[in-house]
Write a protein that holds these residues in place. Structure first.
Motif, PDB file in Angstrom:
ATOM      1  N   GLU A 185      13.129  -6.015  -6.677  1.00 21.05           N
ATOM      2  CA  GLU A 185      12.680  -7.078  -7.591  1.00 21.05           C
ATOM      3  C   GLU A 185      13.787  -7.431  -8.578  1.00 21.05           C
ATOM      4  O   GLU A 185      14.065  -8.611  -8.840  1.00 21.05           O
ATOM      5  CB  GLU A 185      11.439  -6.625  -8.367  1.00 21.05           C
ATOM      6  N   GLY A 210       4.071  -2.711 -11.445  1.00 26.32           N
ATOM      7  CA  GLY A 210       3.835  -3.577 -10.291  1.00 26.32           C
ATOM      8  C   GLY A 210       2.582  -4.414 -10.485  1.00 26.32           C
ATOM      9  O   GLY A 210       1.602  -3.962 -11.070  1.00 26.32           O
ATOM     10  N   GLY A 211       2.637  -5.658  -9.981  1.00 30.12           N
ATOM     11  CA  GLY A 211       1.484  -6.540 -10.089  1.00 30.12           C
ATOM     12  C   GLY A 211       1.379  -7.206 -11.449  1.00 30.12           C
ATOM     13  O   GLY A 211       0.640  -8.170 -11.614  1.00 30.12           O
ATOM     14  N   HIS A 228       1.520 -16.510 -11.334  1.00 23.63           N
ATOM     15  CA  HIS A 228       0.964 -16.825 -10.015  1.00 23.63           C
ATOM     16  C   HIS A 228       0.323 -18.212 -10.106  1.00 23.63           C
ATOM     17  O   HIS A 228      -0.267 -18.544 -11.135  1.00 23.63           O
ATOM     18  CB  HIS A 228      -0.121 -15.823  -9.626  1.00 23.63           C
ATOM     19  N   HIS A 236       4.798 -14.944  -0.944  1.00 25.06           N
ATOM     20  CA  HIS A 236       4.612 -13.615  -0.376  1.00 25.06           C
ATOM     21  C   HIS A 236       3.320 -13.562   0.420  1.00 25.06           C
ATOM     22  O   HIS A 236       2.385 -14.320   0.166  1.00 25.06           O
ATOM     23  CB  HIS A 236       4.486 -12.574  -1.494  1.00 25.06           C
ATOM     24  N   PHE A 263      -3.462  -2.836  -8.936  1.00 23.40           N
ATOM     25  CA  PHE A 263      -3.398  -3.947  -7.979  1.00 23.40           C
ATOM     26  C   PHE A 263      -3.251  -3.437  -6.539  1.00 23.40           C
ATOM     27  O   PHE A 263      -3.710  -4.079  -5.595  1.00 23.40           O
ATOM     28  CB  PHE A 263      -2.239  -4.895  -8.343  1.00 23.40           C
ATOM     29  N   TRP A 315       3.531   1.513  -6.282  1.00 28.50           N
ATOM     30  CA  TRP A 315       3.514   0.857  -4.967  1.00 28.50           C
ATOM     31  C   TRP A 315       4.800   1.110  -4.199  1.00 28.50           C
ATOM     32  O   TRP A 315       4.786   1.339  -2.987  1.00 28.50           O
ATOM     33  CB  TRP A 315       3.262  -0.652  -5.119  1.00 28.50           C
ATOM     34  N   VAL A 333       0.344 -14.857  -1.884  1.00 24.59           N
ATOM     35  CA  VAL A 333       0.636 -14.431  -3.257  1.00 24.59           C
ATOM     36  C   VAL A 333       1.894 -15.209  -3.665  1.00 24.59           C
ATOM     37  O   VAL A 333       2.981 -14.948  -3.150  1.00 24.59           O
ATOM     38  CB  VAL A 333       0.907 -12.903  -3.337  1.00 24.59           C
ATOM     39  N   ASP A 386       4.828 -16.701  -6.240  1.00 24.52           N
ATOM     40  CA  ASP A 386       5.576 -16.389  -7.465  1.00 24.52           C
ATOM     41  C   ASP A 386       6.244 -17.646  -7.992  1.00 24.52           C
ATOM     42  O   ASP A 386       6.777 -18.448  -7.208  1.00 24.52           O
ATOM     43  CB  ASP A 386       6.675 -15.356  -7.172  1.00 24.52           C
TER      44      ASP A 386
HETATM   45  C1  GAL Z   1       3.155  -9.377  -7.322  1.00 26.80           C
HETATM   46  C2  GAL Z   1       4.307 -10.340  -7.234  1.00 26.80           C
HETATM   47  C3  GAL Z   1       5.382  -9.827  -6.345  1.00 26.80           C
HETATM   48  C4  GAL Z   1       5.712  -8.371  -6.594  1.00 26.80           C
HETATM   49  C5  GAL Z   1       4.472  -7.511  -6.790  1.00 26.80           C
HETATM   50  C6  GAL Z   1       4.730  -6.077  -7.199  1.00 26.80           C
HETATM   51  O1  GAL Z   1       2.239  -9.802  -8.272  1.00 26.80           O
HETATM   52  O2  GAL Z   1       3.843 -11.545  -6.717  1.00 26.80           O
HETATM   53  O3  GAL Z   1       6.516 -10.634  -6.484  1.00 26.80           O
HETATM   54  O4  GAL Z   1       6.567  -8.308  -7.647  1.00 26.80           O
HETATM   55  O5  GAL Z   1       3.607  -8.088  -7.720  1.00 26.80           O
HETATM   56  O6  GAL Z   1       5.258  -5.968  -8.466  1.00 26.80           O
END
Ligand code: GAL
Length: 430
Positions: A53, A81-82, A106, A158, A209, A266, A317, A319
């Motif tokens: 990331e 994450g998330g 999002h 994604h 998440f 994750w 998903v 971004d």
């Molecule tokens: C999501 C995002 C992804 C990834 C994931 C984990 O919400 O769309 O780009 O970063 O979280 O952090």
């Protein structure tokens, strides 16, 4: 009837579903209204802090610096994450009237919550000027609007429902996961892995998440894409037999997962899978970027199937970034930032590190991985639905209720209580 190519994004978010923190800001100011000083600085927030990331985010930062030489970029990413932590931190800043210049968002549901709160700037002028809508699939463009105006700019697409697998662990257990065998086939394969002496599932839901996404993948597979979407227009019930079945499946899969799942993230879970600690890991395809970043070889250290089920469902998903409606410190730099995101070369370079596919169709994907080529095909021909675990299918409040209900379920395994919470939320929050 379901149109397979149609992105069925539910925007069943009412004004009541305003964001976790509403600033009390007035109506959206035109993008570019600035209260602050020079344009030599830019502060952006996101939750992109894992290895892949952070590298992908740096592609964007390098890109904006190239178009604005001398610009100093403050990467104020908040880990987790998330994005729950990042969004909480952002809410506090919005409340205090001190936003960053741009933040990660999002599209659809989450975006609408910010729009309802008067927190994000209308970027329609940039969209019109650059003719951006014509450069991406119609439905992706639509997800970036609320009531016909554009409030965000997409950087990538994604897929949330991918099952990452460890080929050696599966072959040792003499198991082949066939997506067409559905969830029943998956669970019996996982039991076979267990019998071979390896933990079947790697899960890392320190940030909730991850399990919210596993459960949503199961609900989608059991109920189908159409019913999934109808959950957010109140035309299908959380009390439906397919949802109950998915909860029972989820409980079974949790019992086949690593016991320390709530203590790991994750990305740690994805790497454990590639290291052979287990057979599978359900995660969005940012896991692809992360595994590559960790030096894992696709096809050798890990492989993938779309989450088992009757149809090819693409759990979208998205971004992107939005900029504040009020109190923006560096308006010009913020506009340069969102324009940079639309550069097709930057979208391709970002995708290569992130595991996503570009949002703009003018971006060259021929050099992207075999996995990403498959994802692009599914996006074009599968049943595309929006994620609830990532607040896209519905607004922030509904998504939070879901995350809380999943968290409670992880402790209690109480199917009735989960259904009651979500049914109540459907009645009051949609
Ligand atoms: C999501 C995002 C992804 C990834 C994931 C984990 O919400 O769309 O780009 O970063 O979280 O952090």
């Amino acid at each position: 009837m379901r149109a397979p190519n149609k992105l069925r994004i539910s925007l069943a978010v009412t004004a009541a579903a305003s964001l976790i923190a509403v600033t009390g800001c007035s109506a959206n100011a035109p993008a570019g209204s600035s209260t602050g000083g020079g344009s030599d600085k830019l502060e952006i927030t996101s939750w992109w802090t894992s290895g892949s990331e952070a590298d992908a985010l740096n592609v964007l930062i390098d890109g904006v610096k190239k178009s604005s030489p001398g610009l100093s970029v403050d990467n104020a990413a908040v880990s987790g994450g998330g994005g729950a932590n990042a969004r909480q931190a952002l809410a506090a800043r919005l409340q205090a009237g001190s936003p960053p210049d741009a933040w990660q968002v999002h599209p659809a549901g989450q975006l609408k919550s910010y729009v309802d709160g008067g927190q994000v700037a209308d970027l329609t002028d940039l969209w019109t000027e650059g003719n951006w809508a014509s450069q991406m699939p119609k439905d992706v463009a639509e997800a970036q609007q609320v009531d016909g105006k554009y409030y965000t700019v997409p950087i990538g697409v994604h897929r949330g429902n991918v099952l990452w697998t460890n080929p050696s662990v599966l072959s040792k257990a003499n198991v082949k996961i066939d997506p067409a065998a559905g969830v029943d086939g998956l669970i019996s394969s996982l039991k076979q892995v267990q019998a071979s002496g390896t933990t079947p599932v790697c899960l890392g839901d320190k940030d909730i998440f991850a399990s919210a996404q596993l459960l949503e993948s199961l609900i989608m597979s059991r109920a189908g894409a159409d019913n999934w979407t109808k959950l957010f227009t109140n035309e299908y019930s959380f009390d439906a037999p397919e949802v109950k079945q998915a909860l029972a499946d989820y409980k079974a899969i949790l019992s086949l997962a690593n016991k320390d799942h709530s203590a790991i993230t994750w990305d740690e879970a994805a790497k454990k899978m590639a290291d052979g600690d287990c057979a599978v890991n359900l995660m969005g395809d940012w896991a692809y970027g992360e595994l590559l970043n960790a030096g894992k070889k696709p096809g050798q250290d890990f492989a993938w199937v779309s989450f088992p089920g009757k149809e090819d469902i693409f759990d979208y998903v998205g971004d992107g970034f939005s900029i504040p409606a009020n109190n923006i410190p560096h308006a010009e730099a913020a506009r340069t930032w969102v324009k940079t995101l639309m550069d097709p070369k930057i979208q391709t370079e970002f995708a290569a590190k992130k595991g996503s596919i570009p949002a703009v169709t003018s971006a060259d994907i021929s050099g992207l991985s075999a996995y990403q080529q498959e994802a692009a095909k599914s996006l074009a021909s599968g049943a595309v639905v929006s994620s609830l675990a990532h607040a896209q299918a519905a607004g922030a409040e509904f998504a939070q209720t879901y995350a809380d209900a999943v968290s409670t379920f992880n402790g209690s395994s109480n199917i009735d209580a989960f259904i009651a919470s979500m049914t109540q939320a459907q009645k009051t929050q949609l």
